[in-house]
Design a protein around this motif. Structure first.
Motif, PDB file in Angstrom:
ATOM      1  N   GLY A 117      38.772  35.496  45.468  1.00  0.00           N
ATOM      2  CA  GLY A 117      37.539  34.697  45.530  1.00  0.00           C
ATOM      3  C   GLY A 117      36.527  35.377  44.484  1.00  0.00           C
ATOM      4  N   SER A 118      36.938  36.404  43.618  1.00  0.00           N
ATOM      5  CA  SER A 118      36.095  37.066  42.825  1.00  0.00           C
ATOM      6  C   SER A 118      35.516  36.209  41.720  1.00  0.00           C
ATOM      7  N   SER A 119      34.404  35.941  41.159  1.00  0.00           N
ATOM      8  CA  SER A 119      33.883  35.344  39.997  1.00  0.00           C
ATOM      9  C   SER A 119      34.160  36.183  38.841  1.00  0.00           C
ATOM     10  N   ALA A 120      33.965  37.554  38.975  1.00  0.00           N
ATOM     11  CA  ALA A 120      34.285  38.450  37.677  1.00  0.00           C
ATOM     12  C   ALA A 120      35.712  38.354  37.371  1.00  0.00           C
ATOM     13  N   MET A 121      36.428  38.482  38.528  1.00  0.00           N
ATOM     14  CA  MET A 121      38.134  38.521  38.390  1.00  0.00           C
ATOM     15  C   MET A 121      38.536  37.380  37.690  1.00  0.00           C
ATOM     16  N   LEU A 122      37.848  35.960  38.039  1.00  0.00           N
ATOM     17  CA  LEU A 122      38.443  34.803  37.389  1.00  0.00           C
ATOM     18  C   LEU A 122      37.981  34.813  35.873  1.00  0.00           C
ATOM     19  N   SER A 123      36.783  35.361  35.544  1.00  0.00           N
ATOM     20  CA  SER A 123      36.128  35.249  34.539  1.00  0.00           C
ATOM     21  C   SER A 123      36.796  36.194  33.625  1.00  0.00           C
ATOM     22  N   GLU A 124      37.573  37.409  34.167  1.00  0.00           N
ATOM     23  CA  GLU A 124      38.388  38.215  33.273  1.00  0.00           C
ATOM     24  C   GLU A 124      39.708  37.601  33.185  1.00  0.00           C
ATOM     25  N   GLY A 125      40.255  36.785  34.033  1.00  0.00           N
ATOM     26  CA  GLY A 125      41.445  35.960  33.853  1.00  0.00           C
ATOM     27  C   GLY A 125      41.375  35.121  32.503  1.00  0.00           C
ATOM     28  N   VAL A 126      40.361  34.524  32.682  1.00  0.00           N
ATOM     29  CA  VAL A 126      40.207  33.447  31.495  1.00  0.00           C
ATOM     30  C   VAL A 126      40.086  34.266  30.184  1.00  0.00           C
TER      31      VAL A 126
END
Length: 315
Positions: free
Chosen positions: A31-40
């Motif tokens: 559920g990490s926001s930073a990891m989701l941003s990095e994925g995008v």
């Protein structure tokens, strides 16, 4: 040169596709926001590499009736699109996701998956970054990296280098955000890391867009090419002197040149035409990246007036 550029882009594409999948899986688990941003971010970079490869292929098309000077500028167009995608999708999504996570913080679960993915991503991104850096080093000579970036007429390697540099900075920010969130128990740090990633991507996109725009509008070729052109054509029999030349970069290895030349006064029109043909042949024999050579018979005085006029309108 083209094969080397493709190798750099293919390496970056392979790294980004695998990393994007891993980041999305880690973001879904934790559920990490930073990891989701990095994925995008990695997904956008993957699309960018595909566009650069497409632009490279299109820019190599031979001239035809509709495009008599070739398709070299297609690469500059797609490089500009890449810069816009980094800004609109990469930076835009990261900023939105970060703000949402700051306003509505949600604690992440075990960060182990995040750290593993970030570590693997750093290895792959670092490898791609090193390949692009080596390519830039081979070309820049004695220039600084910034001077080489500003003077480069080939945006592919520098685009990959900028993307990989932004990716490594983004990985560092994501790792910092995940660590602070768990160390302090404040999930908003993860959101602030996502905002930081957005800022990094925005700065990279602005620099890339600025240089791509200059190439798309049209820049003069490198000074050393101008000197070589004047040196080669001035040795042709019938040429008294080469006053100078105007160059226009049409692609990484495609240049249009207009040469101001003073011919011997007693030459007939047919002899001048033959002299121009010898000038074109001399340019080809010297393997200059010229797709079109235009020759204008002109006295040195008229050439100096033309150059002075250009200087008056310089920014």
């Amino acid at each position: 040169m083209a094969n080397e550029n493709k190798l750099v882009v293919y390496a970056a594409l392979a790294a980004n596709v695998g990393i994007a999948v891993a980041k999305f899986v880690a973001a879904a688990i934790t559920g990490s926001s930073a990891m989701l941003s990095e994925g995008v971010h990695s997904l956008v970079d993957s699309v960018n590499e595909v566009l650069l490869l497409y632009g490279l292929r299109r820019s190599r098309k031979r001239p035809d009736r509709e495009h008599p000077l070739g398709y070299g500028r297609e690469l500059y167009f797609w490089s500009f699109i890449v810069a816009l995608l980094v800004l609109s999708l990469g930076a835009g999504f990261s900023l939105y996701e970060g703000i949402q996570h700051i306003l509505h913080p949600e604690p992440t679960s075990d960060a182990t998956a995040n750290y593993v993915v970030l570590g693997v991503a750093a290895v792959f991104e670092g490898t791609s970054w090193w390949l692009s850096l080596k390519s830039v080093r081979q070309r820049k000579g004695r220039m600084s990296y910034f001077e080489a970036f500003r003077g480069s007429k080939d945006p592919t390697t520098f685009t990959v280098l900028f993307e990989d540099s932004a990716a490594l900075l983004g990985l560092g920010l994501a790792a910092l955000g995940v660590w602070l969130s768990h160390a302090t128990g404040d999930a908003r740090f993860d959101g602030w890391a996502s905002v930081g990633i957005a800022v990094v991507l925005a700065l990279a996109s602005v620099l890339l867009a600025r240089e791509s725009k200059a190439l798309l509008i049209g820049e003069s070729a490198q000074p050393h090419l101008l000197q070589r052109v004047c040196s080669v054509v001035s040795t042709v029999p019938g040429v008294v002197s080469v006053n100078g030349a105007l160059t226009h970069q049409l692609g990484p290895d495609q240049v249009m040149v207009a040469v101001s030349t003073e011919f011997e006064d007693d030459l007939t029109t047919a002899q001048i035409e033959a002299c121009v043909e010898r000038m074109e042949r001399a340019a080809r024999d010297a393997k200059l990246p010229i797709v079109a050579l235009f020759v204008k018979p002109q006295t040195p005085e008229r050439w100096r007036r033309r150059v002075a006029e250009l200087d008056r309108h310089a920014p």
